[in-house]
Each structure stands twice: as C-alpha cells, then as structure tokens.
Design a protein around this motif. Structure first.
Motif, PDB file in Angstrom:
ATOM      1  N   LEU A 110       0.870  -1.184   0.000  1.00  0.00           N
ATOM      2  CA  LEU A 110       0.000   0.000   0.000  1.00  0.00           C
ATOM      3  C   LEU A 110       0.901   1.227   0.000  1.00  0.00           C
ATOM      4  N   LEU A 111       0.720   2.110  -0.972  1.00  0.00           N
ATOM      5  CA  LEU A 111       1.612   3.261  -1.096  1.00  0.00           C
ATOM      6  C   LEU A 111       1.417   4.218   0.078  1.00  0.00           C
ATOM      7  N   ASP A 112       2.530   4.623   0.668  1.00  0.00           N
ATOM      8  CA  ASP A 112       2.479   5.584   1.771  1.00  0.00           C
ATOM      9  C   ASP A 112       2.533   6.986   1.172  1.00  0.00           C
ATOM     10  N   ASP A 113       1.414   7.389   0.579  1.00  0.00           N
ATOM     11  CA  ASP A 113       1.337   8.683  -0.096  1.00  0.00           C
ATOM     12  C   ASP A 113       0.035   9.350   0.331  1.00  0.00           C
ATOM     13  N   TYR A 114       0.167  10.420   1.085  1.00  0.00           N
ATOM     14  CA  TYR A 114      -0.986  11.111   1.681  1.00  0.00           C
ATOM     15  C   TYR A 114      -1.969  11.605   0.636  1.00  0.00           C
TER      16      TYR A 114
ATOM     17  N   ALA B 105      -0.274   3.291   6.657  1.00  0.00           N
ATOM     18  CA  ALA B 105       1.083   3.076   6.161  1.00  0.00           C
ATOM     19  C   ALA B 105       1.749   1.875   6.829  1.00  0.00           C
ATOM     20  N   ASP B 106       1.121   1.278   7.834  1.00  0.00           N
ATOM     21  CA  ASP B 106       1.659   0.029   8.387  1.00  0.00           C
ATOM     22  C   ASP B 106       1.249  -1.168   7.515  1.00  0.00           C
ATOM     23  N   GLU B 107       0.662  -0.875   6.342  1.00  0.00           N
ATOM     24  CA  GLU B 107       0.252  -1.881   5.351  1.00  0.00           C
ATOM     25  C   GLU B 107      -0.761  -2.867   5.925  1.00  0.00           C
ATOM     26  N   THR B 108      -1.682  -2.325   6.714  1.00  0.00           N
ATOM     27  CA  THR B 108      -2.804  -3.155   7.158  1.00  0.00           C
ATOM     28  C   THR B 108      -4.112  -2.428   6.860  1.00  0.00           C
ATOM     29  N   LEU B 109      -5.124  -3.248   6.713  1.00  0.00           N
ATOM     30  CA  LEU B 109      -6.492  -2.779   6.520  1.00  0.00           C
ATOM     31  C   LEU B 109      -7.249  -3.248   7.753  1.00  0.00           C
TER      32      LEU B 109
END
Lengths: 314, 80
Positions: free
Chosen positions: A13-17, B44-48
């Motif tokens: 998942l892209l860390d882009d606000y 951003a911890d790649e969890t849902l």
C-alpha cells in the motif's frame, strides 16, 4: 478505547498522503489499490479477488472510486489516465475454484468466462499528470489531478469532458460531491478548499468557483459532507495544520475549528448518530470519534502502527 | 470456523500449453451487511482494519460482536 474487529494485511500500500486508494461500494465490496493492483474484498463472504493489474508504464494506481450503482468503478493512474471498469461480482470465480478438485479443459474455459465479467469499459483522458482524487455525481465522474485541474466527465458520451474547474495551483487530493449533487468540494496541496456550484458550471464550460476557502495551512485531503444538515461540510488539514473545520457552503463561513494536533487524512460522518470520525497520522495514528456539534471526543481507536491514510464506509 | 484457505493450481493441458496458476484466499468470519456501521481504515503500516465504530444495528448483534472481538483481534491474514 476500542481495537479493530479484524485486520487484513495490505502489502505494498503506497504511503502517499495525496492518493485515495480505498473505497466501499453500495453492493458491499471494498476495493483497495496495492501499488499496481486493485483488489476487491467481498464483505458478504470475505472473499478476495483481483480487479486489475496496471502495466508498469501506467501504474501505480493513484485513486479509485465506486459509482453509486456499485458495479462501475473508476481507477485513476499515475500516467494521468482514468480507467472505467465494470466489476460485476466475480465471487463465482473463487467459488468455482474452491469446488474444483482439479482443473480440466472445460473448467479452465469456465474460469476464463467468469473472469471476463470484469471488463474495462473505457479509458478517460484529459489530465497531464497523475489522478489522485475521484468523485461520482450520477453519471458524472469528477477527476482531480496533480496538474491542479478538476474535470467533469460524462461517462455516457463519446466526448466525455463536459466541464473543467481551474483554481488549484497544486495537486488536487480531496474531492466530494454534496449529497444533493449540487456542490462539489475540492481540496488541494495548495492548502485551499474550493466549493464549486453545479448551476454556475452549466453556464460556462470553464467555471469560476463558488467559494475559495483559505483557512487551512496545510494540504486539504479530508472532506465530508454532513448527511443530516444541508450545506454543512467538514474538512481536515495535513500535518502542519491538523485542524478539522466546519463550513456553511452557502455563505462560505467557517463555523468551527478543532485542532487535533495531528495530520487529518480522512473524515466520515456517522449516518445514524450526530458523530464524526477522523483518521490521523503520528503520534498516535488513531481514529477519533467526535460528538457533533460539541466536538467532545467519544473514543479513540488505536492499533495502526503508522499513519492512517484512508477510511471507507459502506 | 474456517479461517484460511489457500489454493494453487497448475495446468499444462495440450490444448492450453501455458501454465495456469490461480491463488485464492478466503476468510470465513462474521458476515457483514451494507450497514453503515462498519468502517475500514488503511494505513502506512500496510494493514487494513475494520472497526464497528458507529455502533451496531441492534442489541443482539452488539453482543455477538463483543464476544467475537477477542478472536478477531488475533486474526491476521494476507490480502494477497
């Protein structure tokens, strides 16, 4: 404090606000973009399927949004194109696979046929840079880009660009139509919040804004129209702002400001009670539930270990 | 309660001389209706994560959720 009812891994998942990578359809399907791929999570039976995998030149996926009917989904890409997909539930693909002891010729044909249910309907061009924000208003798909432009596409017609809103000077990262479909709120990395009125736009293809609201001092991504009060909009600012603001969009007046001391990435109204939910970045990476209009904190939901980027509700 | 299933198939049929690999992952947990009570968050911890933050449709479901919460807390699966 409450903890999550369930957790799914979302690798890459892209860390882009500035992107909008999560949406929940009216047919109860949650879509999430993980880098170049869009996955569908069918809430009714918790099955997962893949909607699309963008090419390296096209991707990553920068936004997605379900149409109200819950079958069409718009997908914004890094290469400035917006793809429109028909995603009739492909749960049958999973079910078929699970029930088959082995693959045979006919089974492969069956799978291939089911896979065809997900169709790319068309590709909408008009932006020059990535498209990070999308919003539907009936058959009109509104797209916001890194180029600062907002375009209304009528997806039913060949020449799909029906209006262009020019105002933002930087990336558009928040877009929401009001419940009545009359007003559009747009937020950008230029710290500005614009209100656009549909009736003004219909007279002029390149329209003037209805209000320009400049009280946030960071990017405006989080936008939520109140479901129980007309012309009431909540907006949230980025890290150096951290404020939730309430607006009367008829007059352009700021009704209230609450400093959360944290990046606001998303806002959702409770449709059953007078409550607002906000999602945040450091230090707590929490979700906060507020009573409206007193803005007393009801609860904080913790568990995320890095900033929350998106929220979605059925 | 079935939690996790993983299937991978390969096929080299003469009519289809390519490798056909398909992975499927399902999670059998509480069914969820389009209720407007549940919220999903991605970080951003790649969890849902799923939260029943806006209450529950009725009291009986509320109890059920509370009971099940312990199990869900520990639940962790890959979306792909």
């Amino acid at each position: 404090m409450q903890s999550a009812d369930r957790t799914l891994d979302a690798p890459d998942l892209l860390d882009d606000y500035y992107l909008n990578l999560l949406d929940w359809s009216s047919t109860n399907v949650l879509s999430i973009a993980l880098n170049n791929t869009v996955y569908l999570w069918h809430a009714s039976d918790s099955s997962i399927s893949e909607l699309l995998n963008a090419d390296e030149e096209e991707g990553p996926v920068t936004s997605l949004s379900w149409a109200l009917d819950g079958t069409q989904i718009a997908v914004g890409l890094n290469n400035s194109v917006v793809q429109l997909w028909d995603s009739q539930s492909n749960k049958r693909v999973n079910k078929t696979c699970l029930s088959l002891p082995r693959f045979s010729h006919s089974n492969i044909m069956a799978i291939a046929k089911f896979d065809m249910i997900q169709l790319q309907l068309r590709a909408l061009k008009g932006h020059h840079e990535r498209v990070g924000a999308l919003a539907w208003n009936g058959p009109i798909l509104t797209t916001g880009g890194l180029d600062g432009i907002i375009i209304n596409h009528d997806v039913r017609i060949r020449d799909h660009i029906v209006q262009t809103y020019r105002g933002h000077t930087q990336e558009v990262c928040g877009l929401k139509w009001s419940p009545s479909g009359q007003q559009l709120a747009s937020g950008g990395n230029d710290n500005l919040l614009y209100i656009w009125d549909k009736s003004m736009a219909s007279h002029n293809p390149s329209s003037q804004y209805f209000h320009q609201l400049d009280e946030h001092c960071a990017a405006v991504k989080a936008l939520a129209w109140c479901p129980f009060q007309n012309n009431l909009l909540a907006s949230g600012g980025g890290s150096s702002d951290g404020c939730i603001k309430f607006w009367n969009t008829q007059t352009g007046a700021c009704l209230n400001t609450v400093d959360t001391h944290s990046q606001v990435s998303s806002l959702l109204w409770n449709r059953h009670e007078r409550e607002l939910l906000s999602s945040h970045g450091p230090n707590q990476n929490q979700l906060t539930l507020w009573k409206y209009p007193s803005m007393v904190k009801i609860t904080e939901l913790t568990g995320h270990t890095a900033r929350v980027l998106h929220m979605a509700q059925v | 309660m079935k939690i996790h299933a993983f299937y991978e198939y390969s096929c080299m049929h003469p009519c289809f001389p390519f490798k056909f690999v398909l992975t499927t992952l399902t999670i059998d947990l509480l069914l969820q209706g389009p209720d407007g009570y549940t919220v999903a968050s991605a970080a951003a911890d790649e969890t849902l994560r799923f939260w029943q933050v806006f209450g529950a449709p009725d009291a009986s479901k509320k109890t059920k959720t509370k009971d099940a919460k312990g199990a869900f807390n520990m639940f962790h699966t890959h979306i792909r």
